[in-house]
Scaffold this active site. Structure first.
Site, PDB file in Angstrom:
ATOM      1  N   ASP A  84       0.803  -1.225   0.000  1.00 27.77           N
ATOM      2  CA  ASP A  84       0.000   0.000   0.000  1.00 27.77           C
ATOM      3  C   ASP A  84       0.839   1.279   0.000  1.00 27.77           C
ATOM      4  O   ASP A  84       1.930   1.328   0.567  1.00 27.77           O
ATOM      5  CB  ASP A  84      -0.904  -0.004   1.241  1.00 27.77           C
ATOM      6  CG  ASP A  84      -2.079   0.938   1.114  1.00 27.77           C
ATOM      7  OD1 ASP A  84      -2.679   0.998   0.027  1.00 27.77           O
ATOM      8  OD2 ASP A  84      -2.419   1.598   2.109  1.00 27.77           O
ATOM      9  N   HIS A 183      -6.656  10.394   6.335  1.00 26.19           N
ATOM     10  CA  HIS A 183      -5.834   9.417   7.034  1.00 26.19           C
ATOM     11  C   HIS A 183      -5.580   9.847   8.483  1.00 26.19           C
ATOM     12  O   HIS A 183      -5.658  11.030   8.819  1.00 26.19           O
ATOM     13  CB  HIS A 183      -4.464   9.273   6.346  1.00 26.19           C
ATOM     14  CG  HIS A 183      -4.538   8.689   4.978  1.00 26.19           C
ATOM     15  ND1 HIS A 183      -4.599   9.459   3.846  1.00 26.19           N
ATOM     16  CD2 HIS A 183      -4.544   7.403   4.555  1.00 26.19           C
ATOM     17  CE1 HIS A 183      -4.628   8.672   2.777  1.00 26.19           C
ATOM     18  NE2 HIS A 183      -4.606   7.419   3.179  1.00 26.19           N
TER      19      HIS A 183
END
Length: 282
Positions: A84, A183
């Site tokens: 990722d 995030h």
């Protein structure tokens, strides 16, 4: 059971109108908790290792990848292995040897034209090797090393027309979009733009990915999946659960020096969090 490819899990979820959750792996205990939570929920999941996690392990991908893959293969749940937020082309090219079936290649810090160029190159590389490539368009704030970003500021959200052109010109297999999440949120207060999610779903032919899902409330995640989100990324929520459980244990036993004593409840807290998120997938 054998590792399942990310593309297979995402395609099945999209075809069935449900979501598939992807959870960040930092330590062996993260991987064990994800597998345990998936088994508990009776649902598939994706174990994803970020470039930042690789940096945490001294830049060595092999040990953490091998551990996550071993845990996944020993599990009774269908699990995939995903690399990722990869910005390094060198790390991208290491994915094949380490058994990853997919990579999120992150060129979102670049200008649009350069983002398209390097992402298209990553996609071409992946196609030759059967590796599924995810990319990002828009500004999902809160990444490590970046200042906080207002998810509702003008210009932050992903534009559907631009997204359609981006997918056409890069050939990506999935697209992470900016629709109101961020995030590293430790409180679940994000409000998503569900109308925009629907427009993006209609504009692009590939599955949509929601980053920063730790900060999104349960009902918002359910609505996002119903609106067209498919891959739901979760990271900070596991760390919050783990750290909270460890702190609670040590507060009650300040003399403990055996890490197994406090890591075990931390791992269990993460497993419960995983199962909770998987219950939202539909």
């Amino acid at each position: 059971m054998p590792l399942v490819s990310t593309g297979e899990l995402v395609s099945a979820a999209q075809a069935e109108g449900r979501g598939i959750a992807a959870f960040n792996v930092i330590t062996l205990e993260h991987a064990e908790a994800i597998a345990a939570g998936a088994e508990r929920a009776g649902a598939p999941a994706i174990l994803q290792i970020s470039e930042n996690a690789v940096k945490f392990h001294g830049g060595r991908l092999s040990p953490v990848a091998a551990a996550a893959a071993a845990v996944a293969r020993a599990s009774g749940a269908p699990l995939a292995l995903h690399l990722d937020h990869v910005e390094s082309v060198d790390l991208l090219h290491r994915a094949e040897a380490e058994g990853f079936g997919s990579v999120m290649f992150d060129a979102s810090k670049l200008g649009y034209e350069e983002n398209v160029r390097v992402t298209a190159e990553a996609v071409a590389w992946g196609r030759e090797r059967g590796i599924w490539i995810e990319a990002e368009l828009g500004k999902v704030g809160g990444k490590e090393g970046e200042p906080p970003l207002d998810a509702h500021a003008p210009g932050v959200r992903t534009d559907p027309a631009e997204a359609a052109a981006y997918v056409r010109d890069t050939g990506v297999d999935a697209l992470a979009v900016a629709v109101g999440s961020s995030h590293a949120m430790t409180e679940r207060t994000a409000a998503l733009d569900h109308e925009l999610i629907g427009r993006l779903r209609d504009a692009v032919p590939v599955p949509l990915v929601l980053h920063g899902s730790s900060g999104v409330p349960d009902d918002e995640i359910r609505r996002a999946v119903a609106s067209g989100m498919v891959k739901i990324n979760v990271g900070t929520a596991l760390n919050t659960a783990f750290t909270g459980a460890v702190r609670e244990y040590l507060a009650g036993d300040a003399k403990s020096v055996d890490p197994r004593k406090y890591i075990a409840p931390g791992r269990e807290a993460m497993a419960a969090t995983v199962a909770g998120f998987l219950a939202l997938m539909g």
